[in-house]
Design a protein around this motif. Structure first.
Motif, PDB file in Angstrom:
ATOM      1  N   THR A 133      55.922  75.628  63.369  1.00 27.13           N
ATOM      2  CA  THR A 133      56.742  76.500  64.205  1.00 27.13           C
ATOM      3  C   THR A 133      56.061  76.696  65.541  1.00 27.13           C
ATOM      4  O   THR A 133      54.829  76.735  65.620  1.00 27.13           O
ATOM      5  CB  THR A 133      56.968  77.868  63.536  1.00 27.13           C
ATOM      6  OG1 THR A 133      57.669  78.735  64.439  1.00 27.13           O
ATOM      7  CG2 THR A 133      55.661  78.531  63.159  1.00 27.13           C
ATOM      8  N   GLY A 142      54.951  84.521  64.433  1.00 28.11           N
ATOM      9  CA  GLY A 142      55.037  85.970  64.555  1.00 28.11           C
ATOM     10  C   GLY A 142      53.883  86.697  63.911  1.00 28.11           C
ATOM     11  O   GLY A 142      53.909  87.928  63.809  1.00 28.11           O
ATOM     12  N   GLU A 162      51.446  81.674  60.672  1.00 28.75           N
ATOM     13  CA  GLU A 162      52.798  81.520  60.146  1.00 28.75           C
ATOM     14  C   GLU A 162      53.054  80.038  59.903  1.00 28.75           C
ATOM     15  O   GLU A 162      52.825  79.202  60.779  1.00 28.75           O
ATOM     16  CB  GLU A 162      53.846  82.066  61.106  1.00 28.75           C
ATOM     17  CG  GLU A 162      55.275  81.939  60.567  1.00 28.75           C
ATOM     18  CD  GLU A 162      56.314  82.593  61.460  1.00 28.75           C
ATOM     19  OE1 GLU A 162      57.514  82.316  61.257  1.00 28.75           O
ATOM     20  OE2 GLU A 162      55.936  83.370  62.352  1.00 28.75           O
ATOM     21  N   GLN A 173      59.531  88.010  51.030  1.00 28.72           N
ATOM     22  CA  GLN A 173      60.730  88.289  51.811  1.00 28.72           C
ATOM     23  C   GLN A 173      61.757  87.187  51.621  1.00 28.72           C
ATOM     24  O   GLN A 173      61.422  86.057  51.260  1.00 28.72           O
ATOM     25  CB  GLN A 173      60.385  88.419  53.306  1.00 28.72           C
ATOM     26  CG  GLN A 173      59.446  89.565  53.631  1.00 28.72           C
ATOM     27  CD  GLN A 173      59.139  89.645  55.113  1.00 28.72           C
ATOM     28  OE1 GLN A 173      59.148  88.633  55.819  1.00 28.72           O
ATOM     29  NE2 GLN A 173      58.866  90.849  55.596  1.00 28.72           N
ATOM     30  N   PHE A 196      65.513  85.504  53.464  1.00 28.66           N
ATOM     31  CA  PHE A 196      66.303  85.422  54.689  1.00 28.66           C
ATOM     32  C   PHE A 196      67.736  85.864  54.408  1.00 28.66           C
ATOM     33  O   PHE A 196      68.359  85.420  53.436  1.00 28.66           O
ATOM     34  CB  PHE A 196      66.273  83.989  55.223  1.00 28.66           C
ATOM     35  CG  PHE A 196      66.838  83.827  56.604  1.00 28.66           C
ATOM     36  CD1 PHE A 196      66.265  84.489  57.673  1.00 28.66           C
ATOM     37  CD2 PHE A 196      67.938  83.017  56.834  1.00 28.66           C
ATOM     38  CE1 PHE A 196      66.767  84.337  58.953  1.00 28.66           C
ATOM     39  CE2 PHE A 196      68.445  82.859  58.103  1.00 28.66           C
ATOM     40  CZ  PHE A 196      67.863  83.517  59.165  1.00 28.66           C
ATOM     41  N   ASP A 197      68.274  86.736  55.264  1.00 30.20           N
ATOM     42  CA  ASP A 197      69.632  87.237  55.065  1.00 30.20           C
ATOM     43  C   ASP A 197      70.658  86.586  55.987  1.00 30.20           C
ATOM     44  O   ASP A 197      71.796  87.021  56.079  1.00 30.20           O
ATOM     45  CB  ASP A 197      69.674  88.757  55.246  1.00 30.20           C
ATOM     46  CG  ASP A 197      69.340  89.191  56.675  1.00 30.20           C
ATOM     47  OD1 ASP A 197      69.121  88.312  57.536  1.00 30.20           O
ATOM     48  OD2 ASP A 197      69.296  90.416  56.932  1.00 30.20           O
ATOM     49  N   THR A 227      70.141  86.350  59.235  1.00 32.25           N
ATOM     50  CA  THR A 227      69.760  86.779  60.582  1.00 32.25           C
ATOM     51  C   THR A 227      68.254  86.948  60.694  1.00 32.25           C
ATOM     52  O   THR A 227      67.619  86.419  61.591  1.00 32.25           O
ATOM     53  CB  THR A 227      70.459  88.100  60.948  1.00 32.25           C
ATOM     54  OG1 THR A 227      71.875  87.930  60.849  1.00 32.25           O
ATOM     55  CG2 THR A 227      70.100  88.523  62.372  1.00 32.25           C
ATOM     56  N   ASP A 228      67.695  87.726  59.787  1.00 31.38           N
ATOM     57  CA  ASP A 228      66.252  87.905  59.750  1.00 31.38           C
ATOM     58  C   ASP A 228      65.812  87.998  58.294  1.00 31.38           C
ATOM     59  O   ASP A 228      66.580  87.719  57.380  1.00 31.38           O
ATOM     60  CB  ASP A 228      65.825  89.131  60.565  1.00 31.38           C
ATOM     61  CG  ASP A 228      66.556  90.391  60.103  1.00 31.38           C
ATOM     62  OD1 ASP A 228      67.169  90.363  59.020  1.00 31.38           O
ATOM     63  OD2 ASP A 228      66.507  91.397  60.829  1.00 31.38           O
ATOM     64  N   PHE A 229      64.556  88.426  58.076  1.00 30.61           N
ATOM     65  CA  PHE A 229      64.009  88.449  56.726  1.00 30.61           C
ATOM     66  C   PHE A 229      63.971  89.874  56.188  1.00 30.61           C
ATOM     67  O   PHE A 229      63.575  90.802  56.899  1.00 30.61           O
ATOM     68  CB  PHE A 229      62.605  87.834  56.709  1.00 30.61           C
ATOM     69  CG  PHE A 229      62.600  86.345  56.876  1.00 30.61           C
ATOM     70  CD1 PHE A 229      62.648  85.508  55.770  1.00 30.61           C
ATOM     71  CD2 PHE A 229      62.559  85.773  58.137  1.00 30.61           C
ATOM     72  CE1 PHE A 229      62.645  84.137  55.910  1.00 30.61           C
ATOM     73  CE2 PHE A 229      62.563  84.400  58.291  1.00 30.61           C
ATOM     74  CZ  PHE A 229      62.610  83.579  57.177  1.00 30.61           C
ATOM     75  N   GLU A 230      64.376  90.034  54.929  1.00 30.71           N
ATOM     76  CA  GLU A 230      64.375  91.326  54.248  1.00 30.71           C
ATOM     77  C   GLU A 230      63.259  91.356  53.203  1.00 30.71           C
ATOM     78  O   GLU A 230      62.946  90.347  52.570  1.00 30.71           O
ATOM     79  CB  GLU A 230      65.726  91.566  53.558  1.00 30.71           C
ATOM     80  CG  GLU A 230      66.913  91.571  54.505  1.00 30.71           C
ATOM     81  CD  GLU A 230      66.939  92.796  55.409  1.00 30.71           C
ATOM     82  OE1 GLU A 230      66.250  93.787  55.077  1.00 30.71           O
ATOM     83  OE2 GLU A 230      67.644  92.769  56.443  1.00 30.71           O
TER      84      GLU A 230
END
Length: 370
Positions: A189, A193, A197, A249, A251-252, A254-257
């Motif tokens: 990547t 973040g 990562e 976590q 991925f939903d 949009t972002d990670f939950e």
């Protein structure tokens, strides 16, 4: 001043009481401040020489170039787009200048770049900055490592103004390793973040993984160590209740939950030298939530708590089903039929129920405590 003709051997020029100021020998060579020379050059000076113009060279019909004073700079200037080379008898092109392309080669007679070197390069200095590579715009710059076909290879350098990369492409569309100014490192990547990562799109098989750590040691190897310090007092002992957390976590779209976590923390006291009692806690998110809650804890004395953070027995279970409800608090079921093998808890009007071999309502051996 006089001119002396000596037989057919030479013509001598004398001046101011000095003989042999200049001589032309029988081979047609012009000698200045010398009577002979072991060389065959037509012009020989036995001392320093000074010219305010330049030395021009070429053949009888072709002018090649000159050595001149160009604005106070010693300049070797070729005629037109003629190339320039510097070397010796064995290798006349140790340094080669392609004046048309304005490229320079070292041991290369067809330099393809501004500096093209065939051989090893050593940079030696007492300064910390040994090599400065500067890009004139904000797009960044790279060092490219290629194989023999000079087409494929690796790129390393600066992408934009923020990132140092290792990539297979000059535009970093296939990022391998990215290092940002804040110290974050990304593998797979270009926008990490966190301090590390990793993004793996290879879809590894069941027997492989995105990250593999192999430890080698006689006995059980320590393949991974997670450490923790208190951020506000990093020089002090880790306080009670603090320790490293592994978080899971999903991925939903949009972002990670947050889905779950495992925490190991100091238990009952701060960590001390040779004395680090700890607990391990497991948390998961309930339906309709992305905030994991602790579900199970293993204390430093080995007690296991389910639904309770301070278990007082080897297995301490607490929950709504134990207090009041239609399902037992502890239940062991068969793997195939899901029929109850052993159950204990509060079910309806009965204070406790113990069923063996099936459900309490269908098995003759069931008994109840009211």
């Amino acid at each position: 001043t006089r001119i002396v003709f000596y037989n057919d051997d030479y013509i001598r020029f004398d001046a101011a009481g000095s003989s042999n100021v200049m001589r032309i020998d029988s081979s047609g060579r012009l000698l200045i401040n010398a009577t002979s020379t072991a060389f065959s050059d037509k012009f020989y000076v036995n001392s320093d020489a000074y010219a305010t113009g330049g030395w021009r060279v070429g053949t009888a019909a072709t002018y090649v170039g000159k050595l001149i004073n160009e604005g106070g700079k010693l300049t070797l200037m070729s005629d037109g787009s003629r190339d320039v080379q510097i070397g010796n008898n064995n290798n006349p092109a140790m340094l080669y200048v392609d004046t048309s392309a304005e490229n320079v080669g070292i041991n290369v007679t067809n330099p393809l770049y501004k500096l093209h070197v065939d051989g090893q390069v050593k940079i030696q200095t007492t300064n910390y900055e040994m090599l400065l590579l500067h890009q004139s715009d904000a797009n960044g710059g790279f060092i490219r490592f290629t194989n023999t076909d000079d087409t494929t290879g690796w790129y390393t350098g600066i992408a934009g103004t923020e990132k140092f990369i290792i990539s297979r492409t000059a535009d970093n569309t296939v990022p391998i390793i990215t290092l940002e100014q804040n110290g974050n490192v990304g593998i797979g990547t270009d926008s990490p973040g966190a301090k590390l990562e990793i993004v793996d799109t290879s879809n590894p098989g069941a027997t492989s993984g995105s990250v593999i750590i192999e430890g080698r040691r006689d006995g059980s190897p320590n393949v991974l160590t997670l450490r923790a310090k208190d951020a506000s007092a990093p020089a002090g002992a880790l306080p009670d209740g603090q320790g490293p957390v592994v978080r899971f976590q999903g991925f939903d779209g949009t972002d990670f939950e947050n889905m779950s976590y495992i925490q190991v923390a100091a238990d009952g006291q701060a960590v001390a030298n040779g004395d680090a009692p700890s607990f391990m806690a497991f948390g998961i998110s309930a339906d309709g939530s992305s905030t994991p809650s602790e579900r199970m804890r293993i204390k430093n004395n080995g007690n296991v708590g389910i639904g309770v953070t301070g278990p007082v027995a080897p297995l301490d279970v607490f929950g709504a089903a134990v207090q009041n409800g239609s399902t037992p608090g502890i239940k062991l079921s068969s793997s195939n039929t899901q029929q109850t093998v052993f159950a204990i808890g509060n079910t309806g009007t009965r204070q406790y129920e113990l069923a063996v071999g099936g459900t309490a309502s269908s098995v003759p051996g069931a008994f109840y405590i009211y």
